[in-house]
Design a protein around this motif. Structure first.
Motif, PDB file in Angstrom:
ATOM      1  N   UNK A   1      -1.377   1.557  -8.184  1.00 43.73           N
ATOM      2  CA  UNK A   1      -2.246   0.411  -8.473  1.00 43.73           C
ATOM      3  C   UNK A   1      -3.717   0.706  -8.187  1.00 43.73           C
ATOM      4  N   UNK A   2      -3.982   1.434  -7.107  1.00 42.96           N
ATOM      5  CA  UNK A   2      -5.363   1.699  -6.701  1.00 42.96           C
ATOM      6  C   UNK A   2      -6.233   2.315  -7.788  1.00 42.96           C
ATOM      7  N   UNK A   3      -5.821   3.444  -8.376  1.00 38.54           N
ATOM      8  CA  UNK A   3      -6.645   4.078  -9.408  1.00 38.54           C
ATOM      9  C   UNK A   3      -6.856   3.207 -10.647  1.00 38.54           C
ATOM     10  N   UNK A   4      -5.975   2.240 -10.854  1.00 39.51           N
ATOM     11  CA  UNK A   4      -6.107   1.341 -12.007  1.00 39.51           C
ATOM     12  C   UNK A   4      -6.912   0.089 -11.684  1.00 39.51           C
ATOM     13  N   UNK A   5      -7.355  -0.027 -10.436  1.00 40.52           N
ATOM     14  CA  UNK A   5      -8.100  -1.210 -10.035  1.00 40.52           C
ATOM     15  C   UNK A   5      -7.234  -2.458 -10.003  1.00 40.52           C
ATOM     16  N   UNK A   6      -5.945  -2.283  -9.697  1.00 43.51           N
ATOM     17  CA  UNK A   6      -5.007  -3.406  -9.747  1.00 43.51           C
ATOM     18  C   UNK A   6      -4.390  -3.767  -8.402  1.00 43.51           C
ATOM     19  N   UNK A   7      -4.993  -3.353  -7.302  1.00 42.81           N
ATOM     20  CA  UNK A   7      -4.433  -3.719  -6.002  1.00 42.81           C
ATOM     21  C   UNK A   7      -4.338  -5.238  -5.907  1.00 42.81           C
ATOM     22  N   UNK A   8      -3.246  -5.746  -5.334  1.00 43.05           N
ATOM     23  CA  UNK A   8      -3.000  -7.195  -5.343  1.00 43.05           C
ATOM     24  C   UNK A   8      -4.025  -8.015  -4.563  1.00 43.05           C
ATOM     25  N   UNK A   9      -4.154  -9.252  -4.969  1.00 40.22           N
ATOM     26  CA  UNK A   9      -4.895 -10.228  -4.190  1.00 40.22           C
ATOM     27  C   UNK A   9      -3.961 -10.733  -3.093  1.00 40.22           C
ATOM     28  N   UNK A  10      -4.312 -10.568  -1.820  1.00 42.40           N
ATOM     29  CA  UNK A  10      -3.432 -11.083  -0.757  1.00 42.40           C
ATOM     30  C   UNK A  10      -3.591 -12.591  -0.604  1.00 42.40           C
ATOM     31  N   UNK A  11      -2.487 -13.302  -0.454  1.00 45.35           N
ATOM     32  CA  UNK A  11      -2.523 -14.757  -0.261  1.00 45.35           C
ATOM     33  C   UNK A  11      -1.635 -15.120   0.926  1.00 45.35           C
ATOM     34  N   UNK A  12      -1.952 -16.212   1.583  1.00 47.00           N
ATOM     35  CA  UNK A  12      -1.172 -16.668   2.733  1.00 47.00           C
ATOM     36  C   UNK A  12       0.225 -17.084   2.285  1.00 47.00           C
ATOM     37  N   UNK A  13       1.229 -16.953   3.161  1.00 47.36           N
ATOM     38  CA  UNK A  13       2.601 -17.331   2.800  1.00 47.36           C
ATOM     39  C   UNK A  13       2.748 -18.778   2.350  1.00 47.36           C
ATOM     40  N   UNK A  14       1.820 -19.647   2.791  1.00 52.74           N
ATOM     41  CA  UNK A  14       1.896 -21.056   2.393  1.00 52.74           C
ATOM     42  C   UNK A  14       0.961 -21.398   1.233  1.00 52.74           C
ATOM     43  N   UNK A  15       0.426 -20.387   0.578  1.00 56.32           N
ATOM     44  CA  UNK A  15      -0.483 -20.624  -0.552  1.00 56.32           C
ATOM     45  C   UNK A  15       0.247 -21.298  -1.704  1.00 56.32           C
ATOM     46  N   UNK A  16      -0.503 -22.073  -2.495  1.00 57.75           N
ATOM     47  CA  UNK A  16       0.049 -22.710  -3.692  1.00 57.75           C
ATOM     48  C   UNK A  16       0.152 -21.636  -4.776  1.00 57.75           C
ATOM     49  N   UNK A  17       1.341 -21.079  -4.963  1.00 59.07           N
ATOM     50  CA  UNK A  17       1.475 -19.931  -5.869  1.00 59.07           C
ATOM     51  C   UNK A  17       1.243 -20.316  -7.319  1.00 59.07           C
TER      52      UNK A  17
ATOM     53  N   UNK B   1       0.816  -1.212   0.000  1.00 62.28           N
ATOM     54  CA  UNK B   1       0.000   0.000   0.000  1.00 62.28           C
ATOM     55  C   UNK B   1       0.845   1.256   0.000  1.00 62.28           C
ATOM     56  N   UNK B   2       1.923   1.221   0.766  1.00 59.45           N
ATOM     57  CA  UNK B   2       2.810   2.374   0.870  1.00 59.45           C
ATOM     58  C   UNK B   2       3.630   2.575  -0.401  1.00 59.45           C
TER      59      UNK B   2
END
Length: 216
Positions: free
Chosen positions: A126-142, A119-120
């Protein structure tokens, strides 16, 4: 209720038939024009990420923001770009690079603990473009997440009662394009007070072709 599949398939076929032959497979875009919407209320500020049943036929550039094992796996599993913590921190004072990253990548996935730093460092771009990331857990299957994001489209409505997004390309089967359209229509319909009655018109077009109206 979704659009009539027969009418939708007819429009997809017409879009393809009327498009001039090019040396590449053109994208197919969807436009939904809405009516009787109060743009000052939440329904007038629609911003959604929609997972489609099929990819849009064009490989999206996925940026993964991660550290350690997830960053390493992302590099090996098809991420277009991997942004690690040190590089992310350096972006805080580099507005030009912030904008370049926001412009050059279609979708973003971030390891959840990094979201405050995201965010910082990138929020303003990213915000104005509607592209803020999808947050995933550190152990997510990337790998699974990257594949999933190849089928996600972002739609947003700001200022005008119009929803637009890429929905497929000419090389895709007509039915897959139609099913992608239906997925978007269902989501938008569910966000509106009067549902499909708030739809004024729906159009499909190739990137370089003319618009074809879908019978409703």
């Amino acid at each position: 209720m979704p659009l009539n599949m027969k009418n939708l398939l007819a429009a997809v076929n017409e879009v393809k038939t009327n498009s001039k032959e090019r040396k590449f497979s053109q994208s197919i875009d969807l436009a939904i024009n809405l009516q009787n919407i109060d743009m000052k209320k939440p329904e007038g500020r629609i911003q959604e990420r929609i997972e489609l049943p099929h990819s849009v036929g064009t490989e999206l550039k996925v940026c993964v923001i991660a550290t350690g094992e997830m960053a390493l796996k992302a590099k090996n599993e098809g991420a277009s770009f991997v942004l690690e913590r040190a590089a992310l921190e350096s972006l805080v004072t580099d507005k030009k690079k912030q904008k370049d990253i926001a412009k050059n990548y279609d979708v973003f996935i971030a390891e959840a603990p990094l979201m405050p730093l995201v965010g910082k460092s990138l929020g303003a771009s990213l915000g104005p473009r509607g592209k803020m990331p999808t947050p995933v857990a550190p152990n997510a299957d990337i790998k699974e997440q990257i594949e999933k994001h190849q089928k996600i489209v972002s739609v947003r409505m700001r200022g005008q009662p119009v929803i637009q997004c890429r929905i497929g390309n000419q090389a895709m089967p007509d039915k897959e394009i139609a099913e992608n359209v239906q997925a978007v229509v269902r989501r938008i319909e569910g966000k509106l007070k009067r549902g499909i009655k708030n739809f004024r018109s729906v159009y499909l077009k190739t990137s370089m072709g003319s618009s074809i109206k879908v019978a409703m």
